[in-house]
Design a protein around this motif. Structure first.
Motif, PDB file in Angstrom:
ATOM      1  N   SER A 101       1.176  15.695   4.444  1.00 29.16           N
ATOM      2  CA  SER A 101       0.866  14.444   4.841  1.00 29.16           C
ATOM      3  C   SER A 101       0.976  13.177   4.343  1.00 29.16           C
ATOM      4  O   SER A 101       0.680  12.915   4.562  1.00 29.16           O
ATOM      5  N   MET A 102       2.274  13.927   3.434  1.00 30.53           N
ATOM      6  CA  MET A 102       2.806  12.282   3.296  1.00 30.53           C
ATOM      7  C   MET A 102       3.808  11.353   4.491  1.00 30.53           C
ATOM      8  O   MET A 102       4.168  12.015   5.420  1.00 30.53           O
ATOM      9  N   PRO A 103       3.464  10.267   4.473  1.00 25.49           N
ATOM     10  CA  PRO A 103       4.338   9.070   5.792  1.00 25.49           C
ATOM     11  C   PRO A 103       5.406   9.295   5.758  1.00 25.49           C
ATOM     12  O   PRO A 103       6.686   8.441   5.418  1.00 25.49           O
ATOM     13  N   MET A 104       6.222  10.695   5.439  1.00 29.06           N
ATOM     14  CA  MET A 104       8.056  10.397   5.829  1.00 29.06           C
ATOM     15  C   MET A 104       8.763   9.655   6.490  1.00 29.06           C
ATOM     16  O   MET A 104       9.490   9.182   6.294  1.00 29.06           O
ATOM     17  N   THR A 126      11.577   8.180 -11.614  1.00 31.75           N
ATOM     18  CA  THR A 126      10.294   7.945 -12.753  1.00 31.75           C
ATOM     19  C   THR A 126       9.424   8.288 -12.563  1.00 31.75           C
ATOM     20  O   THR A 126       8.640   8.709 -11.423  1.00 31.75           O
ATOM     21  N   ASP A 127       8.190   8.109 -13.228  1.00 29.65           N
ATOM     22  CA  ASP A 127       6.618   8.440 -13.639  1.00 29.65           C
ATOM     23  C   ASP A 127       5.647   7.852 -12.512  1.00 29.65           C
ATOM     24  O   ASP A 127       4.885   8.367 -11.678  1.00 29.65           O
ATOM     25  N   SER A 128       6.576   6.120 -11.471  1.00 33.31           N
ATOM     26  CA  SER A 128       5.515   5.756 -10.476  1.00 33.31           C
ATOM     27  C   SER A 128       6.076   6.989  -9.370  1.00 33.31           C
ATOM     28  O   SER A 128       5.607   6.312  -8.184  1.00 33.31           O
ATOM     29  N   ALA A 129       6.283   7.628  -8.713  1.00 36.03           N
ATOM     30  CA  ALA A 129       7.252   8.093  -7.946  1.00 36.03           C
ATOM     31  C   ALA A 129       8.048   7.966  -7.121  1.00 36.03           C
ATOM     32  O   ALA A 129       8.986   7.175  -6.302  1.00 36.03           O
ATOM     33  N   THR A 170       9.281   4.490  -2.768  1.00 37.51           N
ATOM     34  CA  THR A 170       8.105   5.104  -3.522  1.00 37.51           C
ATOM     35  C   THR A 170       7.361   5.726  -3.586  1.00 37.51           C
ATOM     36  O   THR A 170       7.036   5.377  -2.087  1.00 37.51           O
ATOM     37  N   LEU A 171       7.614   7.200  -3.552  1.00 39.16           N
ATOM     38  CA  LEU A 171       6.277   8.157  -2.784  1.00 39.16           C
ATOM     39  C   LEU A 171       5.115   8.256  -3.010  1.00 39.16           C
ATOM     40  O   LEU A 171       5.115   7.719  -4.479  1.00 39.16           O
ATOM     41  N   PRO A 172       4.047   8.697  -2.707  1.00 41.05           N
ATOM     42  CA  PRO A 172       2.551   8.361  -2.481  1.00 41.05           C
ATOM     43  C   PRO A 172       2.490  10.467  -2.992  1.00 41.05           C
ATOM     44  O   PRO A 172       1.606  10.791  -3.313  1.00 41.05           O
ATOM     45  N   LEU A 173       2.804  10.017  -4.361  1.00 42.56           N
ATOM     46  CA  LEU A 173       3.017  11.147  -5.919  1.00 42.56           C
ATOM     47  C   LEU A 173       2.211  10.745  -7.074  1.00 42.56           C
ATOM     48  O   LEU A 173       1.946   8.885  -7.367  1.00 42.56           O
ATOM     49  N   ASN A 222       1.239  -0.897  -0.020  1.00 39.21           N
ATOM     50  CA  ASN A 222       0.086   0.009  -0.139  1.00 39.21           C
ATOM     51  C   ASN A 222       0.825   1.315   0.013  1.00 39.21           C
ATOM     52  O   ASN A 222       1.680   1.664   1.199  1.00 39.21           O
ATOM     53  N   ILE A 223       1.065   2.191  -1.239  1.00 35.77           N
ATOM     54  CA  ILE A 223       1.713   2.379  -1.416  1.00 35.77           C
ATOM     55  C   ILE A 223       1.503   4.501  -0.426  1.00 35.77           C
ATOM     56  O   ILE A 223       2.178   4.645   0.667  1.00 35.77           O
TER      57      ILE A 223
END
Length: 386
Positions: free
Chosen positions: A325-328, A360-363, A340-343, A145-146
């Protein structure tokens, strides 16, 4: 006939590399290419590697073929490094890089009657291409779960129902690419039980030994699984662990019953013969020299420890940042070069176009490619788009 070929879409990563190179901005940041970079942004040659090359230059007397199996001393030493004493019972063959080892393993699965390979998703983007090239069907298996940055074991094991006995599943041993999310020892035990119950072949992909927690620590889970399953395939790359990316150093190991090992070896030899015939020598010879010489091995371990410490330090610095809110904070718990970041795609594009930050396009970001001096600007750019 040839003139009728339609052009193929460019590889997503190669597309990003090209865009980065053509960007004239001097403060651009490359987080796409999967290589380790030091504090100056360089990918240096390890001292032990240079010393081993000097020994080879002085002592090598021939450039003839090394044989169908490859460098047997290299295979013995790499097997011991990865699997310890159990490696003595594995069939092995040298391969053209980790990618070549994966292809050999997929071809072997097909020869053994497999029809499909499960790929815990998101997976390394080249895994599906390799599986398809071997005329097997890649099957996505939900794994991570990203948004929450966590492994979903229930979903992964439930997805095993999509496979039949004799099919395979590719499991990354450590330092997951593109997620940095590794299984715990308990989860490896769960996986072994689930695979045995359904007769699915474990295909372990080991590419970053020593980049996570340590040489032995990084393979503890895979060793536990290999102790509990009757058959398994393991692809190994030494590109990252020894910093010899362009030398294409790989190996394939197969766990099988003693009565089947000769047949396994003959099949691997036939597959390799029709593919590249004989393996390259130089990179494998470097690894052999380093692992067989006490001083070179100690030098290599010391430098690998420094690389791992650098990556962990970068992860801690990123984890300390607050980006909306990103879970860094979970980045510090992940392992190896990648996260992989939630972007979404629009956010990735804004980072590239407005801030000169390439991923990458997938972050997926190469944490090991982020210079300490660039961390503050990277964090501010994330805040601007997240």
């Amino acid at each position: 006939m040839i003139e009728s070929l339609a052009p193929k879409a460019p590889d997503p990563l190669l597309k990003i590399i090209k865009m980065y190179r053509e960007d004239p901005r001097t403060d651009k940041i490359d987080l796409g290419v999967g290589v380790y970079k030091d504090g100056e942004g360089n990918t240096p040659v390890m001292r032990a590697v240079k010393d081993a090359e000097a020994l080879l230059l002085a002592g090598q007397k021939t450039k003839t073929y090394v044989g169908q199996q490859g460098d047997v001393d290299f295979l013995k030493l790499v097997g011991q490094l990865a699997f310890g004493a159990m490696s003595r019972e594995f069939v092995s063959i040298q391969a053209v890089g980790g990618t070549g080892a994966l292809r050999l393993g997929c071809d072997l699965l097909r020869e053994a009657g497999a029809k499909r390979v499960l790929l815990p998703a998101p997976c390394w983007p080249n895994h599906p291409s390799i599986v398809r090239a071997a005329r097997l069907e890649p099957i996505d298996a939900p794994f991570f779960n990203i948004t929450e940055q966590r492994i979903d074991m229930d979903a992964l094991i439930a997805s095993f129902a999509q496979a039949e006995r004799g099919d395979g599943v590719i499991l990354q041993a450590c330092c997951h690419n593109p997620l940095g999310a590794d299984f715990s020892l308990e989860q490896w035990t769960q996986l072994a039980a689930a695979l045995n119950a359904r007769g699915i072949i474990a295909f372990v992909d080991l590419a970053y030994q020593g980049f996570g927690d340590g040489i032995d620590e990084d393979v503890a889970g895979a060793r536990r699984l290999l102790e509990q399953v009757p058959e398994a395939i393991i692809a190994i790359s030494e590109a990252k662990s020894f910093g010899i990316y362009r030398e294409r150093v790989g190996a394939l190991f197969v766990k099988a019953a003693e009565k089947s090992r000769a047949a396994v070896m003959s099949n691997l030899a036939a597959i390799a013969r029709a593919n590249y015939s004989m393996p390259p020598d130089h990179g494998a010879a470097i690894v052999r020299e380093v692992l067989s010489d006490e001083k070179l091995r100690a030098s290599w371990r010391e430098e690998l420890d420094q690389i791992r410490s650098h990556i962990k330090r970068t992860r801690r610095q990123l984890a300390a940042a607050r980006v909306n809110s990103m879970p860094m904070h979970l980045i510090a718990d992940q392992k190896g070069m990648f996260s992989t970041l939630p972007l979404d795609g629009a956010q990735v594009t804004r980072l590239r176009e407005q801030h000169g930050i390439y991923m990458t396009d997938s972050a997926r970001i190469n944490v090991a490619g982020l210079r300490e001096a660039d961390i503050p600007r990277f964090v501010e750019a994330l805040k601007a788009v997240a």
